[in-house]
Design an enzyme around this catalytic site. Structure first.
Site, PDB file in Angstrom:
ATOM      1  N   HIS A  69     -17.576 -47.577  12.841  1.00 41.17           N
ATOM      2  CA  HIS A  69     -16.573 -48.118  13.772  1.00 41.17           C
ATOM      3  C   HIS A  69     -15.187 -47.510  13.531  1.00 41.17           C
ATOM      4  CE1 HIS A  69     -19.276 -51.244  15.369  1.00 41.17           C
ATOM      5  NE2 HIS A  69     -19.736 -51.326  14.142  1.00 41.17           N
ATOM      6  N   ASN A  96     -21.369 -56.590  18.935  1.00 41.90           N
ATOM      7  CA  ASN A  96     -21.587 -55.273  19.528  1.00 41.90           C
ATOM      8  C   ASN A  96     -21.818 -55.452  21.024  1.00 41.90           C
ATOM      9  OD1 ASN A  96     -21.375 -53.452  17.395  1.00 41.90           O
ATOM     10  ND2 ASN A  96     -23.515 -53.638  16.820  1.00 41.90           N
ATOM     11  N   TYR A 149     -18.378 -56.082   4.940  1.00 37.52           N
ATOM     12  CA  TYR A 149     -17.131 -55.954   5.709  1.00 37.52           C
ATOM     13  C   TYR A 149     -15.923 -56.199   4.810  1.00 37.52           C
ATOM     14  CZ  TYR A 149     -19.297 -55.250  10.218  1.00 37.52           C
ATOM     15  OH  TYR A 149     -19.983 -54.700  11.267  1.00 37.52           O
TER      16      TYR A 149
END
Ligand code: NDP
Length: 504
Positions: free
Chosen positions: A56, A129, A339
């Site tokens: 990303h 997404n 993350y």
């Protein structure tokens, strides 16, 4: 009347008298070491880049709000969802996944759809997404999968062979591969695509009852995609077309919006459900779990500084608020670690102090202290441990998720609950796609697979055949493969198929 300009200064506020000429010995140099302004300016420039996100990396973002449009208090006690009409500030970042920071927005790739809700109970992040499923369902495979989407270690080129080798060896990828190679794999803009949580999450109410849920943010602009050739042209013509589109639309007051629809299952309904609701390669058929409209997401303000607000924006699926919990979905469990860990690497241990990441409507009252770039008052003179007798913040004894009943032996096991990787992508191909969608899908696949070694083509076509006979036949014919060989391979187990298709 032109306003008077501010005096230029260095990083520590001292006025700068000249910003065009380096301090030199004589008019032709050399430069003097004591030109501290030059040294400071160059040294900062040398450090302007931070590590780009490993996935990303290329993205665009905007601010806006989320508004509740239906009463969901019987499902969740989340304060930001507590009342029809209630509005919550958000920051949203859209992205591609595999490409680097300078890559083209029109590349075939899933699109990230990450939302940060600045709620009065702290920040809630929904890191979705534009597709409801994913390529793999076990986080142990994630680094390997992403390597196949990046560059060949020898040539530094993108490699369809790496990608199709991995997919053909990983049949659970069939559903997402089918969506990726449809024209939904190249959305016309970020405004013209849906966002899905993809994972199952848990909502729990004030009484402690819980529900399994999936989020669907449906675009109010309508779905619009680029065909394969249009996307290829756009990559060259305007590599930043989706970034530009989002910025321009908001600047012009044409604010994009999405309707949030939720799929909600009670634990009783979930127990008898046909599909494994913790398997991210599966959807919940709408016929079985009709989505209900719950809210509206609107983006109405562009960031003022890209690096400060978009590049440094950090989203975590682990950033939850009371009333919302996680599910046992193994991919989600992996993301709960990865993350936050990525942000620690990219931005440092105090990334929560960067304005775009700060909780806006709930103060941070933790005992976390120190660390690189601790730029607030660091808790001042208050206690830095708990429990303490000095009036430090205390747990409220309320913000606790209901007990989670767990059982089972620790073991490394594959998903086996419904054991079917092909029915859902087959249904998509047969019942949802139009003939034009199917033709685009096959052409997009052919364009990508044409130079892949033949044993991998055969193995992959056998998987397409298992999803749908027509699907398998059209790709096999397009690649010039022997249909009988594809049929034979499709009748084998995956282990036999792999053994029968060695790559020299
Ligand atoms: P439905 O007909 O009730 O739903 C079909 C869904 O497919 C709609 O949400 C629609 O999204 C979406 N869709 C339409 N065209 C395409 C396309 N070309 N590529 C991908 N998605 C498309 O059927 P089911 O719920 O029984 O699902 C059938 C199949 O549809 C699934 O196997 C799955 O592949 C796909 N799908 C299902 C979703 C779900 O949550 N159930 C979500 C998205 C896809 P929209 O209305 O926005 O056009």
């Amino acid at each position: 009347m032109p306003t008077k300009r501010k005096t230029l200064t260095g990083a520590f506020g001292q006025p700068v008298g000249n910003d065009l000429n380096t301090l030199t010995a004589g008019p032709r140099g050399p430069a003097l070491m004591q030109d501290v302004h030059l040294l400071e300016k160059l040294a900062h420039f040398d450090r302007e880049r931070i590590p780009e996100r490993v996935v990303h990396a290329k993205g665009a973002g905007a601010y806006g709000f989320f508004e509740v449009t239906a009463d969901v208090t019987r499902y969740t006690k989340a304060a930001f969802l507590s009342k029809v009409g209630k509005k919550t500030d958000v920051f949203v970042r859209f992205s591609t996944v595999g490409g680097e920071k300078g890559s083209a927005d029109a590349e075939r790739d899933p699109r990230g759809f990450a939302i940060k809700f600045y709620t009065e109970e702290g920040n809630y992040d929904m890191t979705g997404n534009n597709t409801p499923v994913f390529f793999i369902r076990d986080p142990l495979k994630f680094p390997d999968f992403i390597h196949t989407q990046k560059r060949d270690p020898a040539t530094n080129l993108k490699s369809p062979t790496m990608a199709w080798d991995f997919w053909s060896l990983t049949p659970e990828s069939m559903h997402q591969v089918t969506i990726l190679f449809s024209d939904r794999g190249t959305p016309a803009t970020y405004r013209h695509m849906n966002g899905y949580s993809s994972h199952t999450f848990k909502w729990y109410n004030a009484e402690g009852d819980y529900f399994w849920v999936q989020y669907h943010f449906k675009t109010d602009q309508g779905i619009k995609n680029l065909t394969g050739p249009e996307a290829a042209e756009m990559c060259g013509k305007d590599p930043d077309h989706a970034t530009r589109d989002l910025h321009k639309a908001i600047e012009a007051g044409d604010f994009p919006s999405w309707t949030l629809e939720m799929q909600i299952l009670s634990p009783e309904q979930a127990r008898d459900f046909k599909w494994d609701i913790f398997d991210i390669t599966k959807v919940w058929p709408h016929g079985a779990v009709p989505p209900i409209k719950v809210g509206r997401l609107v983006l109405d303000r562009n960031p003022e500084n890209y690096f400060a607000e978009v590049e440094q924006a950090a989203f975590n699926p682990s950033s939850l608020v009371p009333g919302i919990g996680v599910s046992p979905d193994k991919m989600l469990q992996g993301r709960l670690f990865s993350y936050h860990d990525t942000h620690l690497h990219r931005l440092g241990p105090n990334y929560h102090l960067i304005p775009v990441n700060q909780p806006r409507h709930a103060p941070e009252n933790s005992y976390q202290r120190d660390g690189a770039m601790r730029v607030d008052d660091n808790g001042g003179g208050g206690p830095n441990y708990w429990p303490n007798s000095f009036h430090g913040p205390e747990p409220d004894n309320v913000s606790i998720e209901p007990d989670i009943p767990l059982e089972g032996e620790g073991a490394r096991r594959p998903y086996t609950f419904d054991n079917d990787d092909f029915v859902q992508p087959g249904n998509l191909y047969r019942h949802v796609m139009s003939e034009q969608d199917r033709t685009s899908l096959v052409n997009n696949i052919l364009g990508s697979m044409k130079d892949v070694p033949k044993p991998i083509q055969l193995r992959q076509c056998a998987l397409f055949h298992l999803a749908d006979v027509d699907y398998g036949a059209r790709v096999a014919q397009g690649l010039g493969l022997d249909l009988d060989e594809v049929r034979k391979l499709s009748a084998m187990s995956q282990e036999e198929r792999v053994a029968a298709t060695p790559v020299k």
